[in-house]
Structures are given as structure tokens and as C-alpha cells.
Design a protein around this motif. Structure first.
Motif, PDB file in Angstrom:
ATOM      1  N   PHE A  22       9.944  -8.556   4.540  1.00 31.56           N
ATOM      2  CA  PHE A  22       8.868  -9.539   4.454  1.00 31.56           C
ATOM      3  C   PHE A  22       7.522  -8.876   4.216  1.00 31.56           C
ATOM      4  CE2 PHE A  22      11.932 -12.603   5.834  1.00 31.56           C
ATOM      5  CZ  PHE A  22      11.479 -13.781   5.263  1.00 31.56           C
ATOM      6  N   GLN A  23       7.319  -7.705   4.794  1.00 38.11           N
ATOM      7  CA  GLN A  23       6.092  -6.962   4.521  1.00 38.11           C
ATOM      8  C   GLN A  23       6.002  -6.648   3.039  1.00 38.11           C
ATOM      9  OE1 GLN A  23       3.489  -6.129   6.556  1.00 38.11           O
ATOM     10  NE2 GLN A  23       2.508  -5.384   4.704  1.00 38.11           N
ATOM     11  N   ARG A  24       7.132  -6.279   2.442  1.00 40.74           N
ATOM     12  CA  ARG A  24       7.136  -5.982   1.004  1.00 40.74           C
ATOM     13  C   ARG A  24       6.871  -7.235   0.181  1.00 40.74           C
ATOM     14  NH1 ARG A  24       9.795  -0.775  -1.164  1.00 40.74           N
ATOM     15  NH2 ARG A  24       9.397   0.512   0.638  1.00 40.74           N
ATOM     16  N   PHE A  25       7.421  -8.371   0.627  1.00 42.92           N
ATOM     17  CA  PHE A  25       7.143  -9.624  -0.085  1.00 42.92           C
ATOM     18  C   PHE A  25       5.648  -9.923  -0.043  1.00 42.92           C
ATOM     19  CE2 PHE A  25      11.662 -11.105   0.378  1.00 42.92           C
ATOM     20  CZ  PHE A  25      11.873 -11.306  -0.969  1.00 42.92           C
ATOM     21  N   GLN A  26       5.042  -9.686   1.101  1.00 39.07           N
ATOM     22  CA  GLN A  26       3.607  -9.918   1.249  1.00 39.07           C
ATOM     23  C   GLN A  26       2.840  -9.023   0.274  1.00 39.07           C
ATOM     24  OE1 GLN A  26       2.219  -9.879   5.311  1.00 39.07           O
ATOM     25  NE2 GLN A  26       0.183  -9.246   4.686  1.00 39.07           N
ATOM     26  N   ASP A  27       3.319  -7.790   0.105  1.00 44.07           N
ATOM     27  CA  ASP A  27       2.683  -6.860  -0.826  1.00 44.07           C
ATOM     28  C   ASP A  27       3.183  -7.033  -2.256  1.00 44.07           C
ATOM     29  OD1 ASP A  27       1.405  -5.821   1.382  1.00 44.07           O
ATOM     30  OD2 ASP A  27       2.813  -4.153   1.615  1.00 44.07           O
ATOM     31  N   ARG A  28       4.075  -8.021  -2.477  1.00 45.07           N
ATOM     32  CA  ARG A  28       4.646  -8.336  -3.796  1.00 45.07           C
ATOM     33  C   ARG A  28       5.449  -7.185  -4.392  1.00 45.07           C
ATOM     34  NH1 ARG A  28       2.853 -13.200  -5.497  1.00 45.07           N
ATOM     35  NH2 ARG A  28       0.914 -13.950  -4.630  1.00 45.07           N
ATOM     36  N   GLU A  29       6.099  -6.376  -3.556  1.00 49.87           N
ATOM     37  CA  GLU A  29       6.915  -5.277  -4.058  1.00 49.87           C
ATOM     38  C   GLU A  29       8.394  -5.637  -4.139  1.00 49.87           C
ATOM     39  OE1 GLU A  29       6.327  -1.712  -1.825  1.00 49.87           O
ATOM     40  OE2 GLU A  29       4.172  -1.944  -1.829  1.00 49.87           O
ATOM     41  N   ALA A  30       8.838  -6.608  -3.356  1.00 49.28           N
ATOM     42  CA  ALA A  30      10.265  -6.925  -3.303  1.00 49.28           C
ATOM     43  C   ALA A  30      10.620  -7.942  -4.381  1.00 49.28           C
ATOM     44  CB  ALA A  30      10.629  -7.472  -1.935  1.00 49.28           C
ATOM     45  N   SER A  31      11.760  -7.740  -5.019  1.00 47.82           N
ATOM     46  CA  SER A  31      12.175  -8.691  -6.049  1.00 47.82           C
ATOM     47  C   SER A  31      13.643  -9.077  -5.931  1.00 47.82           C
ATOM     48  CB  SER A  31      11.899  -8.106  -7.434  1.00 47.82           C
ATOM     49  OG  SER A  31      12.655  -6.933  -7.633  1.00 47.82           O
ATOM     50  N   LEU A  32      14.289  -8.717  -4.820  1.00 53.42           N
ATOM     51  CA  LEU A  32      15.677  -9.101  -4.609  1.00 53.42           C
ATOM     52  C   LEU A  32      15.745 -10.344  -3.728  1.00 53.42           C
ATOM     53  CD1 LEU A  32      17.480  -5.710  -3.835  1.00 53.42           C
ATOM     54  CD2 LEU A  32      17.735  -7.121  -5.867  1.00 53.42           C
ATOM     55  N   THR A  33      16.601 -11.285  -4.127  1.00 47.90           N
ATOM     56  CA  THR A  33      16.847 -12.434  -3.267  1.00 47.90           C
ATOM     57  C   THR A  33      17.763 -11.988  -2.131  1.00 47.90           C
ATOM     58  OG1 THR A  33      18.851 -13.144  -4.408  1.00 47.90           O
ATOM     59  CG2 THR A  33      16.738 -13.977  -5.276  1.00 47.90           C
ATOM     60  N   THR A  34      17.934 -12.835  -1.164  1.00 43.20           N
ATOM     61  CA  THR A  34      18.818 -12.518  -0.044  1.00 43.20           C
ATOM     62  C   THR A  34      20.240 -12.267  -0.529  1.00 43.20           C
ATOM     63  OG1 THR A  34      17.460 -13.892   1.395  1.00 43.20           O
ATOM     64  CG2 THR A  34      19.655 -13.344   2.193  1.00 43.20           C
ATOM     65  N   VAL A  35      20.751 -13.135  -1.380  1.00 42.54           N
ATOM     66  CA  VAL A  35      22.111 -12.973  -1.902  1.00 42.54           C
ATOM     67  C   VAL A  35      22.217 -11.689  -2.730  1.00 42.54           C
ATOM     68  CG1 VAL A  35      23.846 -13.968  -3.451  1.00 42.54           C
ATOM     69  CG2 VAL A  35      22.644 -15.434  -1.827  1.00 42.54           C
ATOM     70  N   GLU A  36      21.206 -11.392  -3.518  1.00 39.60           N
ATOM     71  CA  GLU A  36      21.222 -10.150  -4.300  1.00 39.60           C
ATOM     72  C   GLU A  36      21.221  -8.924  -3.389  1.00 39.60           C
ATOM     73  OE1 GLU A  36      19.000 -11.521  -8.438  1.00 39.60           O
ATOM     74  OE2 GLU A  36      17.787 -10.870  -6.733  1.00 39.60           O
ATOM     75  N   THR A  37      20.500  -9.011  -2.286  1.00 36.99           N
ATOM     76  CA  THR A  37      20.499  -7.905  -1.327  1.00 36.99           C
ATOM     77  C   THR A  37      21.899  -7.697  -0.765  1.00 36.99           C
ATOM     78  OG1 THR A  37      18.186  -8.297  -0.748  1.00 36.99           O
ATOM     79  CG2 THR A  37      19.491  -7.047   0.842  1.00 36.99           C
ATOM     80  N   PHE A  38      22.579  -8.788  -0.414  1.00 40.31           N
ATOM     81  CA  PHE A  38      23.956  -8.688   0.079  1.00 40.31           C
ATOM     82  C   PHE A  38      24.858  -8.068  -0.982  1.00 40.31           C
ATOM     83  CE2 PHE A  38      23.201 -12.698   2.843  1.00 40.31           C
ATOM     84  CZ  PHE A  38      22.520 -11.956   3.780  1.00 40.31           C
ATOM     85  N   CYS A  39      24.695  -8.487  -2.227  1.00 40.08           N
ATOM     86  CA  CYS A  39      25.495  -7.940  -3.327  1.00 40.08           C
ATOM     87  C   CYS A  39      25.266  -6.441  -3.473  1.00 40.08           C
ATOM     88  CB  CYS A  39      25.159  -8.639  -4.641  1.00 40.08           C
ATOM     89  SG  CYS A  39      25.692 -10.357  -4.733  1.00 40.08           S
ATOM     90  N   MET A  40      24.014  -6.038  -3.459  1.00 39.54           N
ATOM     91  CA  MET A  40      23.698  -4.618  -3.629  1.00 39.54           C
ATOM     92  C   MET A  40      24.232  -3.780  -2.472  1.00 39.54           C
ATOM     93  SD  MET A  40      22.326  -4.097  -6.534  1.00 39.54           S
ATOM     94  CE  MET A  40      21.945  -2.388  -6.207  1.00 39.54           C
ATOM     95  N   GLU A  41      24.098  -4.271  -1.250  1.00 39.25           N
ATOM     96  CA  GLU A  41      24.615  -3.524  -0.110  1.00 39.25           C
ATOM     97  C   GLU A  41      26.131  -3.367  -0.225  1.00 39.25           C
ATOM     98  OE1 GLU A  41      23.266  -5.205   3.589  1.00 39.25           O
ATOM     99  OE2 GLU A  41      21.219  -4.531   3.258  1.00 39.25           O
ATOM    100  N   THR A  42      26.791  -4.408  -0.705  1.00 41.90           N
ATOM    101  CA  THR A  42      28.242  -4.357  -0.871  1.00 41.90           C
ATOM    102  C   THR A  42      28.633  -3.373  -1.965  1.00 41.90           C
ATOM    103  OG1 THR A  42      28.444  -6.650  -0.133  1.00 41.90           O
ATOM    104  CG2 THR A  42      30.290  -5.729  -1.390  1.00 41.90           C
ATOM    105  N   ILE A  43      27.970  -3.421  -3.096  1.00 46.32           N
ATOM    106  CA  ILE A  43      28.272  -2.512  -4.205  1.00 46.32           C
ATOM    107  C   ILE A  43      28.059  -1.070  -3.764  1.00 46.32           C
ATOM    108  CG2 ILE A  43      27.470  -1.759  -6.493  1.00 46.32           C
ATOM    109  CD1 ILE A  43      26.987  -4.851  -7.037  1.00 46.32           C
ATOM    110  N   GLN A  44      26.972  -0.817  -3.064  1.00 53.15           N
ATOM    111  CA  GLN A  44      26.716   0.546  -2.589  1.00 53.15           C
ATOM    112  C   GLN A  44      27.799   0.991  -1.609  1.00 53.15           C
ATOM    113  OE1 GLN A  44      23.126   1.313  -0.269  1.00 53.15           O
ATOM    114  NE2 GLN A  44      22.954   3.275  -1.312  1.00 53.15           N
ATOM    115  N   ALA A  45      28.187   0.116  -0.697  1.00 52.45           N
ATOM    116  CA  ALA A  45      29.209   0.470   0.298  1.00 52.45           C
ATOM    117  C   ALA A  45      30.571   0.696  -0.343  1.00 52.45           C
ATOM    118  CB  ALA A  45      29.307  -0.622   1.358  1.00 52.45           C
TER     119      ALA A  45
END
Length: 150
Positions: A22-45
Motif C-alpha cells: 500500500f505504501q508503494r501504491f501511495q507512491d504510485r510504484e506498484a502496478s500488480l493487482t492482487t490476483v497478479e501478485t498471487f500468480c507471480m508468487e506461484t510462478i516463482q515458487a
């Protein structure tokens, strides 16, 4: 008591991650949705799965997985690498952009682990390690991850 303590630790790890995101969203640095974050964590794992392996693990259709993967590629968090063994097959790899994003959660995990090793004896840390390995390998059969070095 143990159940409550474990849940509290797990929740604190999640909440710290959310605070940082959320801090990154406030600074406009984050661009992954929640579902995309889950997808990326899964792909990495999963360690460079194919789109079909990712789809099977997540229990979603291949077209749905391909749509999510293509979105992550467009955003620069993921790339496809052609398999040298089977040139028709492509494996998914996380990019440095995602690694930087992911380090938000791993840096806190590293900090807590450093605190654990400072606070507890080598024997206690070894016991905790043994317990965690048993939990991962024996008590969580629903989630199979590739073995390190595979």
C-alpha cells in the motif's frame, strides 16, 4: 495456544507485506493487482513452469492462465524462455522488475529470521528448522513445490 500463535505470526507476515504494498501504491510504484501478485508468487515458487503447468497448479483453464501470463509479460514482470530440449515449449521466468517487487516481503522475512537466530540458541534454531521442514514436507501434502536444485 499453538494454533493461535502460528496464525498470529502468519498474519503478521501478510500484514507487513500489505503495508509495504500500500505504501508503494501511495507512491504510485506498484502496478500488480492482487490476483497478479498471487500468480507471480506461484510462478516463482514453481520454478519456471510452463503456462500449462501453471494452469494445472492453480486449477484454472489454460486460456485463463495464458491471459494472466500475457498481462504480466506486458507489465514487465514475467518473460517466456524457450526450452532448449523441446523448442515448442516455453517456460515462465520472473524478471528483475518482479524480483525487486518481491523483495518487499522477503526482506522482512530475512529481518525476522536474523532476529530469530540472534534471540535463540543454535539448538533451538535447529529444532525450529526441523519442525518447519516436517510441516512443509509431511503436513502440507496439498501443495507440492519443486525441490531446490531441480
Amino acid at each position: 495456544m499453538l494454533k493461535q500463535s502460528f496464525f498470529e505470526v502468519f498474519t503478521k507476515f501478510k500484514l507487513h507485506f500489505y503495508q509495504e504494498i500500500f505504501q508503494r501504491f501511495q507512491d504510485r510504484e506498484a502496478s500488480l493487482t492482487t490476483v497478479e501478485t498471487f500468480c507471480m508468487e506461484t510462478i516463482q515458487a514453481l520454478g519456471a513452469p510452463t503456462v500449462n503447468e501453471f494452469a494445472a497448479f492453480m486449477r484454472i483453464s489454460s486460456p485463463n492462465a495464458a491471459y494472466k501470463v500475457n498481462s504480466l509479460i506486458r507489465k514487465g514482470y514475467l518473460r517466456k524462455r524457450q526450452s532448449p530440449e523441446d523448442r515448442r515449449e516455453y517456460h515462465l521466468e520472473v524478471t528483475q522488475k518482479y524480483t525487486d517487487y518481491y523483495n518487499i516481503s522477503t526482506s522482512y522475512l530475512t529481518l525476522v529470521m536474523d532476529r530469530i537466530t540472534s534471540r535463540f540458541s543454535q539448538e533451538e534454531c535447529a529444532q525450529l528448522d526441523r519442525i518447519l521442514q516436517i510441516i512443509s514436507r509431511e503436513l502440507m501434502p496439498e501443495v507440492e513445490l519443486p525441490q531446490k536444485g531441480s
